[in-house]
Each structure stands twice: as C-alpha cells, then as structure tokens.
Design a protein around this motif. Structure first.
Motif, mmCIF file in Angstrom:
data_model
loop_
_atom_site.group_PDB
_atom_site.id
_atom_site.type_symbol
_atom_site.label_atom_id
_atom_site.label_comp_id
_atom_site.label_asym_id
_atom_site.label_seq_id
_atom_site.Cartn_x
_atom_site.Cartn_y
_atom_site.Cartn_z
ATOM 1 N N ASP A 14 -40.406 14.440 -67.073
ATOM 2 C CA ASP A 14 -40.932 15.645 -66.438
ATOM 3 C C ASP A 14 -41.569 15.372 -65.067
ATOM 4 O O ASP A 14 -41.880 16.316 -64.336
ATOM 5 C CB ASP A 14 -41.990 16.310 -67.331
ATOM 6 N N LEU A 15 -41.777 14.106 -64.750
ATOM 7 C CA LEU A 15 -42.437 13.763 -63.486
ATOM 8 C C LEU A 15 -41.441 13.749 -62.338
ATOM 9 O O LEU A 15 -40.266 13.434 -62.531
ATOM 10 C CB LEU A 15 -43.084 12.372 -63.591
ATOM 11 N N PRO A 16 -41.924 14.040 -61.119
ATOM 12 C CA PRO A 16 -41.041 13.869 -59.968
ATOM 13 C C PRO A 16 -40.695 12.388 -59.851
ATOM 14 O O PRO A 16 -41.532 11.520 -60.128
ATOM 15 C CB PRO A 16 -41.876 14.349 -58.787
ATOM 16 N N SER A 17 -39.461 12.097 -59.468
ATOM 17 C CA SER A 17 -39.043 10.704 -59.349
ATOM 18 C C SER A 17 -37.871 10.590 -58.382
ATOM 19 O O SER A 17 -37.201 11.585 -58.091
ATOM 20 C CB SER A 17 -38.661 10.125 -60.706
ATOM 21 N N MET A 18 -37.659 9.363 -57.932
ATOM 22 C CA MET A 18 -36.530 9.059 -57.058
ATOM 23 C C MET A 18 -36.077 7.641 -57.356
ATOM 24 O O MET A 18 -36.889 6.802 -57.762
ATOM 25 C CB MET A 18 -36.929 9.155 -55.582
ATOM 26 N N PRO A 19 -34.805 7.347 -57.122
ATOM 27 C CA PRO A 19 -34.343 5.966 -57.279
ATOM 28 C C PRO A 19 -35.092 5.059 -56.300
ATOM 29 O O PRO A 19 -35.407 5.465 -55.176
ATOM 30 C CB PRO A 19 -32.858 6.032 -56.918
ATOM 31 N N LEU A 20 -35.364 3.846 -56.733
ATOM 32 C CA LEU A 20 -36.065 2.886 -55.884
ATOM 33 C C LEU A 20 -35.325 2.664 -54.568
ATOM 34 O O LEU A 20 -35.945 2.488 -53.516
ATOM 35 C CB LEU A 20 -36.244 1.554 -56.620
ATOM 36 N N ALA A 21 -34.016 2.719 -54.614
ATOM 37 C CA ALA A 21 -33.205 2.520 -53.408
ATOM 38 C C ALA A 21 -33.506 3.558 -52.325
ATOM 39 O O ALA A 21 -33.242 3.331 -51.151
ATOM 40 C CB ALA A 21 -31.722 2.550 -53.766
ATOM 41 N N GLN A 22 -34.084 4.685 -52.705
ATOM 42 C CA GLN A 22 -34.427 5.742 -51.747
ATOM 43 C C GLN A 22 -35.911 5.706 -51.366
ATOM 44 O O GLN A 22 -36.490 6.713 -50.983
ATOM 45 C CB GLN A 22 -34.072 7.108 -52.328
ATOM 46 N N ARG A 23 -36.524 4.533 -51.431
ATOM 47 C CA ARG A 23 -37.974 4.422 -51.195
ATOM 48 C C ARG A 23 -38.402 4.924 -49.829
ATOM 49 O O ARG A 23 -39.528 5.348 -49.654
ATOM 50 C CB ARG A 23 -38.445 2.987 -51.435
ATOM 51 N N THR A 70 -33.312 1.297 -61.185
ATOM 52 C CA THR A 70 -34.752 1.525 -61.303
ATOM 53 C C THR A 70 -35.144 2.747 -60.482
ATOM 54 O O THR A 70 -34.629 2.975 -59.397
ATOM 55 C CB THR A 70 -35.518 0.290 -60.783
ATOM 56 N N SER A 71 -36.085 3.492 -61.029
ATOM 57 C CA SER A 71 -36.606 4.635 -60.284
ATOM 58 C C SER A 71 -38.129 4.560 -60.253
ATOM 59 O O SER A 71 -38.737 3.797 -60.990
ATOM 60 C CB SER A 71 -36.150 5.952 -60.927
ATOM 61 N N VAL A 72 -38.697 5.362 -59.375
ATOM 62 C CA VAL A 72 -40.150 5.451 -59.283
ATOM 63 C C VAL A 72 -40.526 6.905 -59.544
ATOM 64 O O VAL A 72 -40.027 7.815 -58.892
ATOM 65 C CB VAL A 72 -40.662 4.993 -57.892
ATOM 66 N N ALA A 73 -41.388 7.085 -60.528
ATOM 67 C CA ALA A 73 -41.915 8.416 -60.850
ATOM 68 C C ALA A 73 -43.383 8.408 -60.460
ATOM 69 O O ALA A 73 -43.993 7.346 -60.333
ATOM 70 C CB ALA A 73 -41.743 8.705 -62.336
ATOM 71 N N TRP A 74 -43.963 9.586 -60.281
ATOM 72 C CA TRP A 74 -45.356 9.603 -59.850
ATOM 73 C C TRP A 74 -46.085 10.832 -60.343
ATOM 74 O O TRP A 74 -45.489 11.853 -60.680
ATOM 75 C CB TRP A 74 -45.472 9.488 -58.336
ATOM 76 N N ILE A 75 -47.414 10.659 -60.386
ATOM 77 C CA ILE A 75 -48.325 11.772 -60.645
ATOM 78 C C ILE A 75 -49.224 11.853 -59.429
ATOM 79 O O ILE A 75 -49.970 10.907 -59.146
ATOM 80 C CB ILE A 75 -49.189 11.535 -61.900
ATOM 81 N N GLU A 76 -49.145 12.945 -58.720
ATOM 82 C CA GLU A 76 -50.003 13.104 -57.546
ATOM 83 C C GLU A 76 -51.457 13.235 -58.001
ATOM 84 O O GLU A 76 -51.757 13.934 -58.971
ATOM 85 C CB GLU A 76 -49.585 14.333 -56.736
ATOM 86 N N VAL A 77 -52.332 12.527 -57.309
ATOM 87 C CA VAL A 77 -53.755 12.550 -57.636
ATOM 88 C C VAL A 77 -54.495 13.061 -56.406
ATOM 89 O O VAL A 77 -54.495 12.423 -55.364
ATOM 90 C CB VAL A 77 -54.262 11.141 -58.035
ATOM 91 N N THR A 78 -55.113 14.226 -56.560
ATOM 92 C CA THR A 78 -55.751 14.867 -55.412
ATOM 93 C C THR A 78 -57.067 14.202 -55.017
ATOM 94 O O THR A 78 -57.421 14.176 -53.850
ATOM 95 C CB THR A 78 -55.983 16.363 -55.697
ATOM 96 N N ASP A 79 -57.774 13.634 -55.985
ATOM 97 C CA ASP A 79 -59.047 12.956 -55.704
ATOM 98 C C ASP A 79 -58.789 11.453 -55.671
ATOM 99 O O ASP A 79 -58.754 10.795 -56.711
ATOM 100 C CB ASP A 79 -60.083 13.313 -56.768
ATOM 101 N N VAL A 80 -58.610 10.895 -54.474
ATOM 102 C CA VAL A 80 -58.253 9.477 -54.349
ATOM 103 C C VAL A 80 -59.311 8.539 -54.926
ATOM 104 O O VAL A 80 -59.003 7.399 -55.283
ATOM 105 C CB VAL A 80 -57.923 9.086 -52.883
#
Length: 174
Positions: A14-23, A70-80
């Motif tokens: 369910d997380l946004p993700s992209m292939p590592l090759a598209q870093r 390999t892909s990279v998925a992420w959770i955006e964190v608004t409070d760094v």
C-alpha cells in the motif's frame, strides 16, 4: 496533531514505491524508507530528510543494487524530529537483515557510515557490537578455563591412580 503511524498495520504493497533503478526520480521528501526485495521482504530500513538526495550516494547502494528487482517504499514523515524514533520502531518490528541484526560482527562494524551528524550513533553502535563480541569471547574463555581446570584436576587424579597401581604392581612382583 502529530502524525500517527501504526507499525503493525504497515502494508508494503500500500506504500508509495519505485524500483531502486529509478532512484533519481525519488521524491524529495522526509521519510522512513524500506528496501524491499523481489520477494516483498524488507531488506533494509532507513530514514532521511530527503529521499532523493539520500539515494544519490547511499552507503549501501552498491550492496543493495546487487539484489534483483529491488524497490524502495516509503512513509512520508512530516515531523522530521520523529524520524529517528519511527525508524528504530520499524527496524525493531521488521528486523531487516541489512540493518545489522543478522550480519557478522565484522560486517556490522564496517557497514557503519559515519557522517558528521551521526558520529555519536555510529560510535554507540560500534561500542555495542564490540561489547557484545567481547562479552561472548569472555564467556567462551571462562567456560574453556573452567573446563581446563576440571580436566587438569581429573588428570592429577589419574596420575595419582597410576602411581598407586604402579606401586601395587611393584609390590606384587617382589
């Protein structure tokens, strides 16, 4: 209201993700990110204030790019300011192998990237890893030392027994 992340409910699909090759196309956002294998397993977890620039020269890129699809998925964190805490909770939950919990001690120490803003964390980790290794070696040494002492005691008893038997045999042969 602070951002709420329920770690147990994270679904990588369910997380946004992209292939590592598209870093180079990763978004420039603060987040906790997941390196996800082709088998949808979390291989690594990290945090950054800018996902795109983080992956331009990631310290594990050469190692990770050897993994296929390999892909990279992420959770955006608004409070760094919460990034370190969230990252650690996610690492504890997923226990990714490339975060050092399943690699050899030498690999753990050599994999630590000491950037100026992470020096304290890096030295704490080195101290922890080396401390654990020292404790394990010390424990093994103590066990071997105790075993050796017991063997020496048994050896002395056997020598005494041999002397007694030799004396008995000598007395019988006279």
């Amino acid at each position: 209201m602070p951002q709420q992340i329920i770690i147990e409910q994270i679904n990588l699909l369910d997380l946004p993700s992209m292939p590592l090759a598209q870093r180079n196309n990763f978004p420039a956002i603060p987040c906790v990110y997941f390196v996800v294998s082709a088998e949808s397993q979390v291989a690594y977890v990290g945090r950054t204030t800018n996902l795109k620039t983080r992956w331009v020269s990631h310290h594990r890129y050469e190692e990770i790019k050897l993994m296929q699809n390999t892909s990279v998925a992420w959770i955006e964190v608004t409070d760094v300011d919460t990034l370190p805490e969230i990252e650690q909770l996610i690492i504890d939950y997923f226990n990714p192998p490339l975060n050092g919990k399943m690699t050899a001690i030498v690999n753990q120490v050599s994999a630590i990237s000491i950037s100026p803003d992470r020096v304290d964390k890096a030295f704490d980790r080195v101290e922890l890893i080396v401390g654990q290794a020292f404790d394990e070696v010390k424990s093994r040494f103590e066990k071997l030392k105790n075993k050796n002492a017991a063997l020496e005691k048994e050896n002395r008893k056997l020598k005494d027994t041999v002397k007694q038997l030799t004396a008995i045999i000598n007395n019988l042969s006279e």
